[in-house]
Scaffold this motif. Structure first.
Motif, short mmCIF file in Angstrom:
data_model
loop_
_atom_site.label_atom_id
_atom_site.label_comp_id
_atom_site.label_asym_id
_atom_site.label_seq_id
_atom_site.Cartn_x
_atom_site.Cartn_y
_atom_site.Cartn_z
N ALA A 93 7.99 24.83 134.10
CA ALA A 93 7.21 26.07 134.16
C ALA A 93 5.89 25.91 133.42
N ILE A 141 12.99 25.44 138.51
CA ILE A 141 11.95 25.58 137.50
C ILE A 141 12.60 25.44 136.14
N PHE A 144 11.86 27.59 131.79
CA PHE A 144 11.21 28.78 132.35
C PHE A 144 10.69 29.72 131.27
N LEU A 179 16.71 28.55 137.94
CA LEU A 179 15.89 28.68 136.74
C LEU A 179 16.69 28.18 135.55
#
Length: 331
Positions: A93, A141, A144, A179
């Motif tokens: 991220a 991702i 995050f 995530l």
């Protein structure tokens, strides 16, 4: 480096590449299987997983092991051989990201040379086009929480809405999303009804000295014997495993890293037996503390010792890993 040193390096690299399995692997693999099924059904509610844990819990290592699945590997379509298809993309991220910047980072990971982020609708539209072009089905991702750093409540809601648009069933090319990051992500997920309704939380909790005693021993001895090909002496005597678990801040990933560092020291010093002292030396290396009275692996009153902040945050493990990368790169 001479041939003997190169052989040691290759040996260390080989056992560091091994995955240490636990019951968490089966649990998260079942969730990944649901995401894969959803790409075919396109109507299932589950469209994402939110994996959380403090530093050293083993989040990234667990996710990387899942990425070995054949469904995630790049491939070439015979009808379009010039473009490599990317069913799975993974990125870190961007820090302090605005919603449009987060989507732009995903677009760039898909191969589009984007110079600057536009407005959110424009970025979502571009993402959908590149998802379809590269046949992207899954987006991971990592870290995050970096995207949420210093964000206002309004910006966080904007990021929530942007993620929601990526996974909504009615999107032109919806994706499944994973995530991962610190427990801060729990609030990010739970405070948005649509995100919490379409994603599954998977928190990685710490290990217990009592409930997980057998696992701690299995991991430690398994790395020494099976992965590193070494013998051990004094490992497991008295309160060794509770000490080791405390030194690892009760985290699975840190336990693995701590044990591997002890094995590396033995291999590099041309020995074949790991001892209690080798683990005490790793604590010195990670903490910088040379007083045995403050060494969890050496002090008589070890229960009351507080770990240095850098060991709790995982910074010392990251620094050790970077040193190893530089060392192993020497030829």
């Amino acid at each position: 480096m001479d041939q003997g040193d190169l052989a040691k390096v290759e040996r260390i690299k080989a056992f560091r590449s091994r995955h240490i399995k636990s019951k968490r692997d089966g649990e998260v693999a079942a969730l990944y299987a649901k995401l894969m099924m959803n790409t075919q059904i396109e109507s299932e509610k589950l469209a994402g997983i939110v994996i959380t844990g403090i530093s050293g819990s083993g989040k990234t290592h667990l996710i990387r092991s899942m990425e070995a699945h054949p469904a995630f590997q790049p491939y070439r379509d015979p009808n379009n051989p010039d473009v490599e298809m990317l069913p799975y993309v993974s990125l870190d991220a961007p820090p302090n990201a605005k919603p449009a910047e987060l989507i732009a980072a995903i677009v760039k990971k898909c191969g589009f040379p984007l110079v600057a982020a536009g407005k959110v609708p424009e970025m979502i539209d571009l993402a959908m086009k590149w998802f379809e072009r590269r046949r992207v089905m899954f987006v991971h991702i990592d870290e995050f929480q970096h995207a949420l750093r210093s964000s206002t409540a309004i910006q966080i809601r904007g990021i929530q809405d942007a993620v929601k648009q990526l996974i909504q069933i009615g999107a032109p090319w919806p994706v499944q999303i994973i995530l991962s990051g610190t427990p801060q992500l729990t609030a990010f997920r739970d405070t948005n009804p649509e995100l919490s309704g379409r994603t599954f939380p998977f928190p990685l909790t710490g290990l217990s000295p009592t409930d997980d005693a057998e696992l701690v021993e299995k991991v430690c001895v398994g790395i020494i014997r099976e992965h590193a090909g070494l013998r051990h002496s004094g490992i497991g005597d008295d309160d060794f495993y509770p000490r080791l678990l405390k030194a690892a801040n009760y985290q699975f990933g840190s336990l693995v890293s701590f044990t591997r560092l002890a094995c590396e020291a033995v291999i590099l010093s041309d020995r074949d037996e790991v001892t209690h002292d080798d683990f005490a030396d790793v604590f010195v290396m990670l903490s910088g503390e040379r007083d045995n009275a403050l060494n969890v692996l050496a002090a008589p009153n070890w229960q009351g010792i507080q770990l240095p902040d850098a060991m709790v945050s995982g910074d010392t493990y990251k620094a050790a890993a970077k040193r190893n990368v530089r060392t192993f790169g020497v030829r």
